[in-house]
Design a protein around this motif. Sequence first.
Motif, PDB file in Angstrom:
ATOM      1  N   ASN A 129       0.821  -1.202   0.000  1.00 42.58           N
ATOM      2  CA  ASN A 129       0.000   0.000   0.000  1.00 42.58           C
ATOM      3  C   ASN A 129       0.855   1.252   0.000  1.00 42.58           C
ATOM      4  OD1 ASN A 129      -2.480  -1.290  -0.008  1.00 42.58           O
ATOM      5  ND2 ASN A 129      -2.385  -1.603   2.215  1.00 42.58           N
ATOM      6  N   GLU A 133       5.275   0.385   4.346  1.00 45.33           N
ATOM      7  CA  GLU A 133       4.911  -1.025   4.572  1.00 45.33           C
ATOM      8  C   GLU A 133       6.031  -1.931   4.109  1.00 45.33           C
ATOM      9  OE1 GLU A 133       1.338  -2.520   2.929  1.00 45.33           O
ATOM     10  OE2 GLU A 133       0.068  -1.514   4.408  1.00 45.33           O
ATOM     11  N   ARG A 220       2.353 -18.104   8.169  1.00 44.78           N
ATOM     12  CA  ARG A 220       2.147 -16.740   7.674  1.00 44.78           C
ATOM     13  C   ARG A 220       3.453 -16.018   7.358  1.00 44.78           C
ATOM     14  NH1 ARG A 220      -0.071 -13.054  12.542  1.00 44.78           N
ATOM     15  NH2 ARG A 220      -2.042 -13.925  11.834  1.00 44.78           N
ATOM     16  N   TRP A 221       4.489 -16.278   8.089  1.00 48.64           N
ATOM     17  CA  TRP A 221       5.763 -15.604   7.800  1.00 48.64           C
ATOM     18  C   TRP A 221       6.366 -16.158   6.522  1.00 48.64           C
ATOM     19  CZ3 TRP A 221       4.933 -11.818  10.685  1.00 48.64           C
ATOM     20  CH2 TRP A 221       4.498 -11.962  12.002  1.00 48.64           C
ATOM     21  N   ARG A 223       4.579 -17.225   4.030  1.00 52.06           N
ATOM     22  CA  ARG A 223       3.815 -16.614   2.941  1.00 52.06           C
ATOM     23  C   ARG A 223       4.230 -15.170   2.742  1.00 52.06           C
ATOM     24  NH1 ARG A 223      -1.899 -16.841   4.563  1.00 52.06           N
ATOM     25  NH2 ARG A 223      -2.514 -16.576   2.393  1.00 52.06           N
ATOM     26  N   LEU A 224       4.678 -14.526   3.812  1.00 53.04           N
ATOM     27  CA  LEU A 224       5.097 -13.124   3.711  1.00 53.04           C
ATOM     28  C   LEU A 224       6.307 -12.974   2.799  1.00 53.04           C
ATOM     29  CD1 LEU A 224       4.387 -10.338   4.781  1.00 53.04           C
ATOM     30  CD2 LEU A 224       5.915 -10.752   6.705  1.00 53.04           C
ATOM     31  N   VAL A 227       5.567 -12.401  -0.806  1.00 59.23           N
ATOM     32  CA  VAL A 227       5.157 -11.064  -1.227  1.00 59.23           C
ATOM     33  C   VAL A 227       6.345 -10.302  -1.803  1.00 59.23           C
ATOM     34  CG1 VAL A 227       4.160  -8.889  -0.435  1.00 59.23           C
ATOM     35  CG2 VAL A 227       3.326 -11.034   0.484  1.00 59.23           C
TER      36      VAL A 227
ATOM     37  N   ILE B 572      -2.325 -12.059   3.241  1.00 58.89           N
ATOM     38  CA  ILE B 572      -1.761 -12.195   4.582  1.00 58.89           C
ATOM     39  C   ILE B 572      -2.165 -10.950   5.352  1.00 58.89           C
ATOM     40  CG2 ILE B 572       0.347 -12.372   5.943  1.00 58.89           C
ATOM     41  CD1 ILE B 572       1.785 -13.167   3.465  1.00 58.89           C
ATOM     42  N   ARG B 573      -2.631 -11.146   6.573  1.00 59.27           N
ATOM     43  CA  ARG B 573      -2.965  -9.992   7.398  1.00 59.27           C
ATOM     44  C   ARG B 573      -2.090  -9.993   8.634  1.00 59.27           C
ATOM     45  NH1 ARG B 573      -7.108 -12.044   5.085  1.00 59.27           N
ATOM     46  NH2 ARG B 573      -8.461 -10.705   3.834  1.00 59.27           N
ATOM     47  N   LEU B 574      -1.456  -8.859   8.871  1.00 64.29           N
ATOM     48  CA  LEU B 574      -0.627  -8.737  10.065  1.00 64.29           C
ATOM     49  C   LEU B 574      -1.098  -7.533  10.856  1.00 64.29           C
ATOM     50  CD1 LEU B 574       2.972  -9.110   8.606  1.00 64.29           C
ATOM     51  CD2 LEU B 574       1.707 -10.796   9.903  1.00 64.29           C
ATOM     52  N   SER B 591      -2.108  -5.623   5.111  1.00 65.71           N
ATOM     53  CA  SER B 591      -2.527  -6.835   4.422  1.00 65.71           C
ATOM     54  C   SER B 591      -1.860  -6.859   3.062  1.00 65.71           C
ATOM     55  CB  SER B 591      -4.042  -6.922   4.318  1.00 65.71           C
ATOM     56  OG  SER B 591      -4.529  -5.970   3.435  1.00 65.71           O
TER      57      SER B 591
END
Lengths: 522, 598
Positions: A129, A133, A220-221, A223-224, A227, B572-574, B591
């Motif tokens: 965004n 970030e 989740r990490w 998957r991060l 990104v 992914i949501r943090l 996200s």
Amino acid sequence: MTDAPTLPSSHIDKSGSNIKLWLEEAIWGHRLYDDQTPWLAMLEFLNVFRSRMALGKALREEYGPERHEDIVYDMERMRAVRYLVFNNPYMRQVEQSVVSDGERWKRWLEHVGDNALKVDFGYLKKRFNDFSELCRVVEFFQETAVQVQTNKRWTSRFIFPYGPDCLYADLDGVGEMLGSNDRRFFARGGEILYLMMNRSTRAAAVADAIRGKLLDGTNRWNRLVKVLLRDGHGQQREQVSSVKAGYLPCIGLADYDRLADDWLAVLSLGLPGQGLVDPLVRLTGLSVVLYMLGRARSVTGESEGRLVLEIAAPRRSPILDLSKDNFDSNRNAPLRAIERRMLDVRGMQAWKDAVADKHDPKQATLKILAAEFHWNPPQADAAQFATPAAALSAMEEAARKRHGQHFAKVLPNWSRAIGLATARRSVGTWYSPSDPLIKALVMANVPRQEEFNIFLAKLFDRYGIVIGVTEAERSFGSLPVDAQAFRDNAERLEHRMRALGLVRRLSDDCAYVINPFAGEPQ
Amino acid sequence: MHKNPLVDFLRHYGPIPAQDNMYDERIHEARERAGVAPIEAPPMRLGDVLGDLRAGGPRVVILTGTAGDGKTFHCRRAFEELGGDAVEWAKGLKLVAVPLGDGRSAVIAKDLSEFTATEKEALLPRLAAAANGHGTDAFLLAANDGQLVASFRGWAAADQARQPLFREIEAMLVEGRQKSDRWRLSMYNLSREMHGALFDTLAGLIVNHPDWKHCCGCPAKDRCPILVNRDRLADGSLFRERLAQVIDLAGANDHHLPIRHLLMLVVNILLGVAGDGKSPLLNCKRSQRIEPKEATSPYSNALGLNVPERVRFQYQAFAAIDAFGIGKETSNVIDDLLVYGHIERKEDYAKAVSADPLFGEAAHRHSRAAYLAGDRSGTPDFLKSLEAQRQRLFFTLGADLGGLDPWHLTVFRHAGEYLEFCASLREGRPPDKWTPRLVRGLNRTFTGMMLDVHADVLLCSAGGDGRSRVARFLSHTLSVSRQRRAPYLSFDWAVGKATPRMVVIDPMARPGEPSPGEIPLRLTHFEYLMRVSSGSLPASFSRQCFEDFHDFKLKVIDRLDALFKDADDGFIRLEAVEAEASGAARTKEFSFRVPTDD
């Protein structure tokens, strides 16, 4: 010489200039190396595992009494990710000095525009965004990166292994593709671990546990990280491909099962996978240390080994000196083993025949040395050896020198790295466990709770660790030091473990070690 | 010379070096020789034991603990209550049976250590059978904890099928469980009771013992240090009440004091004398020669100061009490009172210090006067005197001096609150008075940030191996008030246990499923959270508490992660937590769309 049956090493290409002698490798495998720390060995192992996992073959590699595993694996390069995390100094500066988001992107992309990787980082604008970030995500991976002591080139720095997409090869940093697979830090120690686990009796269970707990892509990490990946990541040319794994001599050893059992115990605990990696690194390091000592003893014929642990005391205890001697003796065990191997050559019939050869004893003996140890001195040197004995001496000299440069450092380095040994100026180095190692030992050896003395006995049975008087008596026979010193040593361990929340004393004759992460009883 | 045989007898309970396994014989002989009536504490678990034995069907009741905490006494009383013949008991048989009236028998083994290996081989299978529901007889087994597990471990080693029962017994012992879910088995650990009440009972039995009457006619009666101390321990005294609280709190910190240690404490308080070089205890002869003074102060005796330092902490009672650091800690208010109170706060001073002519004013006056006059040579004496006064105040500060909290004189400044907290939970009342501070302490520990958040618990992860000080990424939020669907944090008093606990409750869990996480809240943990809540750094007060809470957090996160997986929708949501200046937590949400694999 060795009692455990060994596999042939014919699949190893020894013709390269790197393998000047095949001595340590024949005993311990190809190879263990001092620049590869236990953590780096773990990362290499996970890379191998993940590659084989994709083919459905993880820890299911075939081998036989005369046939070594034939393993070929790939590793990712992840150029963009590691550049962003480890070679991106302008990012923070841009965030702090520029205010508008659009301007921040523009300035930063300008900075990194001309990067040696020829990667266009513009894709990141669509992923985030705003610029800050991106900064937070990159910072996260920076802050949690695997910590290693030495100042490494940035292509040898690693993000934390949250999952399969966080793994990548060590590279020497040359050129657009960041160079080729470099054998300094991923020195095949991880391949040795992989082979050990493959040959353990519970290999299949270990593979399932690793898949489930450590290499879960949905983390989740993990998957991060994706990104940060470029579009088009995953293409073949981005990988380091077709790496052939090394050599592990012995077909079956108790060490392999001990390693596998420790992994199974730890992976079954109620902790997120990332919290298990550090304890596993320490326990793996311990297993490797014991493996090295065990193989050395097989060669030299020395009796059962031990690890005398001194628990930190306010005053110097006699256990410390005992432990220091123990450490020094252990440290030199590999050297004694290779000396013994070379000595044994002299007793071989083939050697005696070669020495007695009528035509060219020097040539004959050099042939034996080439066959046994893969030693091929350059022609000029060979000419200088007056006698076979001189040639053998020269080889021994070369062997000791080579041993001292790298292999000899593995045991002490690894012992310190896992928190097993402690070094202090004016005292030296001896075995004194750190808190994380103590906790790792509890995690692997205490299913829910175990009486304290039974725990000490288990440490002795599984690792040869001597702390208290009972184990000292079992190990030494007659005690080299006052029994009270050992009792005090065990008592200090109890107090230390109580401070860590690992022991509860119920009464004068009853203390229990508690595993804080044990699963619920079935 | 006048002598009271009771005093000589009581000395045998005191901290005099003696062989522990000769203890019972020694006491018995001494009592007979002195012709003194026995001191018998009431068997606190008798009701439970009888209830279990009579309950019907086969079962096993285990009485465990440590030496001298009354297991054998319980067995005898149970035997008698069930109608057994005292003559039969006196035979000293290892195994006795008494009919229960419904065709069944209660079989009692009063001391497992009396059994030979062969006899255990015969006994343990019978116990296992009963625990498994076979047969009709109920068994009562008394054994020290070490003996108990060692015997069952040895028995279980011979056959894998025996392991589960052994492991259950072991788990019940370690976890402090009284009832087994799977087997017909109950266990009462006499060492792990709340012994404050027992201490009070024992003190009463000794202080009111009929044989004090033998002091009549003694010329030194009016200035006897022993009788002074006895007076201080009279029924209803604040001294005794506070001692009982300390003992309960030590128990809540896993420092349990079985009967023999409590008796030692009482006797030491009565007879202790410091500094004489001979014995740490008075007898009638010495008592008649000296006056009550600092050396015989019951308050110092309670801390074992009469026993030489190198052996003092071998006595569990002194070690347990020492853990409180009584007199080592203080507050400005109290020290001001002790140093300047006689000038500036005369009324309070009179109540706190002058009111005790023997151990208050008299002891303190001289060294203080020298200090206030500027004489520094006597400072060490003054500091010692100050410490002694703090110790005395700890045991005597009552409600009449409302502004002074005796617990401020100890390491556990919040112990008074802890006692209220425990009482509240035991009685089933919600601990709302303390929850906000406890939660604030938890949040600061879990995040490493100076947050002022007390309505929710923020379970934050750090990434990496999870051990770094600051954890920023919010994995889960737990409310502290009861919820209908979402997991929440609660404080309660675990059934059959001796401490309160903090537990994560999942309202949607099936019955029998273990909770996502729980942790006992010992005194140290409570103190830790309160201190962190008031500004202490998480790792400084207690490393053990820090590790315990840290492990708890990791476990709970793991369990909740399994229950509440991330949505698999390509995002992914943090949530990253930041502390605002006010202490409120601000969360920043990120996200990201995860690119699909090529």
